[in-house]
Motif scaffolding. Sequence first.
Motif, mmCIF file in Angstrom:
data_model
loop_
_atom_site.group_PDB
_atom_site.id
_atom_site.type_symbol
_atom_site.label_atom_id
_atom_site.label_comp_id
_atom_site.label_asym_id
_atom_site.label_seq_id
_atom_site.Cartn_x
_atom_site.Cartn_y
_atom_site.Cartn_z
ATOM 1 N N ALA A 11 -19.805 21.435 -11.346
ATOM 2 C CA ALA A 11 -19.032 20.208 -11.166
ATOM 3 C C ALA A 11 -17.614 20.386 -11.648
ATOM 4 O O ALA A 11 -16.660 19.910 -11.030
ATOM 5 N N LYS A 14 -14.953 21.733 -9.287
ATOM 6 C CA LYS A 14 -14.410 20.876 -8.237
ATOM 7 C C LYS A 14 -13.245 20.028 -8.724
ATOM 8 O O LYS A 14 -12.656 19.272 -7.973
ATOM 9 N N VAL A 15 -12.924 20.117 -10.005
ATOM 10 C CA VAL A 15 -11.922 19.232 -10.592
ATOM 11 C C VAL A 15 -10.704 20.018 -11.023
ATOM 12 O O VAL A 15 -10.821 21.109 -11.567
ATOM 13 N N THR A 39 -9.006 16.296 -7.658
ATOM 14 C CA THR A 39 -9.386 16.374 -6.259
ATOM 15 C C THR A 39 -10.754 15.765 -6.020
ATOM 16 O O THR A 39 -11.046 15.285 -4.932
ATOM 17 N N ALA A 40 -11.621 15.800 -6.993
ATOM 18 C CA ALA A 40 -12.942 15.189 -6.892
ATOM 19 C C ALA A 40 -13.348 14.765 -8.295
ATOM 20 O O ALA A 40 -13.744 15.586 -9.101
ATOM 21 N N VAL A 41 -13.224 13.480 -8.563
ATOM 22 C CA VAL A 41 -13.423 13.008 -9.929
ATOM 23 C C VAL A 41 -14.912 12.841 -10.216
ATOM 24 O O VAL A 41 -15.609 12.112 -9.516
ATOM 25 N N PRO A 42 -15.411 13.507 -11.249
ATOM 26 C CA PRO A 42 -16.804 13.295 -11.650
ATOM 27 C C PRO A 42 -16.933 11.999 -12.440
ATOM 28 O O PRO A 42 -15.938 11.372 -12.799
ATOM 29 N N HIS A 43 -18.145 11.605 -12.705
ATOM 30 C CA HIS A 43 -18.397 10.480 -13.604
ATOM 31 C C HIS A 43 -19.387 10.993 -14.635
ATOM 32 O O HIS A 43 -20.578 11.093 -14.377
ATOM 33 N N SER A 121 -12.965 9.487 -14.943
ATOM 34 C CA SER A 121 -14.184 10.285 -15.088
ATOM 35 C C SER A 121 -15.186 9.661 -16.059
ATOM 36 O O SER A 121 -16.218 10.256 -16.344
ATOM 37 N N ASP A 186 -22.476 15.255 -14.193
ATOM 38 C CA ASP A 186 -21.801 14.339 -13.279
ATOM 39 C C ASP A 186 -22.814 13.378 -12.653
ATOM 40 O O ASP A 186 -23.657 13.779 -11.852
ATOM 41 N N ASN A 188 -22.117 11.197 -10.513
ATOM 42 C CA ASN A 188 -21.764 11.006 -9.104
ATOM 43 C C ASN A 188 -22.384 12.066 -8.202
ATOM 44 O O ASN A 188 -22.419 11.900 -6.988
ATOM 45 N N ASP A 189 -22.845 13.147 -8.789
ATOM 46 C CA ASP A 189 -23.405 14.254 -8.019
ATOM 47 C C ASP A 189 -24.928 14.155 -8.020
ATOM 48 O O ASP A 189 -25.565 14.375 -9.054
#
Length: 250
Positions: A11, A14-15, A39-43, A121, A186, A188-189
């Motif tokens: 994860a 990707k950030v 570019t792709a924000v995790p949570h 995030s 993450d 979100n993933d």
Amino acid sequence: MDTTRRGFLGAIGKVTIGAAASVAGASQVAEAAQTDTPTAVPHWGMVVDLRKCIGCQACTVACIMENDVPQDAFRTHVSVYELVKDGQDPAMVMLPRLCNHCDDPPCLPVCPVEATFKIDSGEVLVDASKCVGCGYCVQACPYDARFINHETQVADKCTFCFHRTQAGLLPACVETCVGGARNFGDLNDPESEVSKMLAHNEVSVLRPEMHTNPNVYYIGLDDVLDGRVAGEAAYHSEMADSVSSHEEGL
């Protein structure tokens, strides 16, 4: 644990986020959160599997060392309780506690100088350059997860080890958990380990009646413990204190 680490590092790949900070409240945290464009924000979230926690306090010690937490203060710790139920033998149960990095944090609106803030995030952080140490956020937190640092005189708390996650590392407490009870990743993933754990297990949160939408979840949390967020930590710097304060009765 290795699976969790691989998922977390995947994860992170990707950030793209620039400057990091080493402690909660450093002004660089605010700058990183407000000026960099991911570019792709995790949570980020944490799942604590209480079936695996042995109360060793490795997480507590790792957090103190990693974040230079002053004596008699904690960003995370494991409370130990004696659970007694009718018809059953007494049992010792563990409850790791930390900031829940709520989606609706009650500590945020009460801050008169906007020192407490939440980033995309998911982390709830403190800008020490703004904090006046009034303690309103400490009183507002339903998880007893904040304190006024007696060395810096500003609000302090767990940051999910912001400085480590920005470098592609797990939080110190997760990295050192000998039983693999703490899992971070993450939310979100759907392919992350924490998302799979949430999907395949019955989970609980602390103080659900507060409706804060926390991002720390527990597997195996007894209902009687979901409101047990106050009290002394089982870990103390002096052995004598540790022995005398080890148990909390219910």
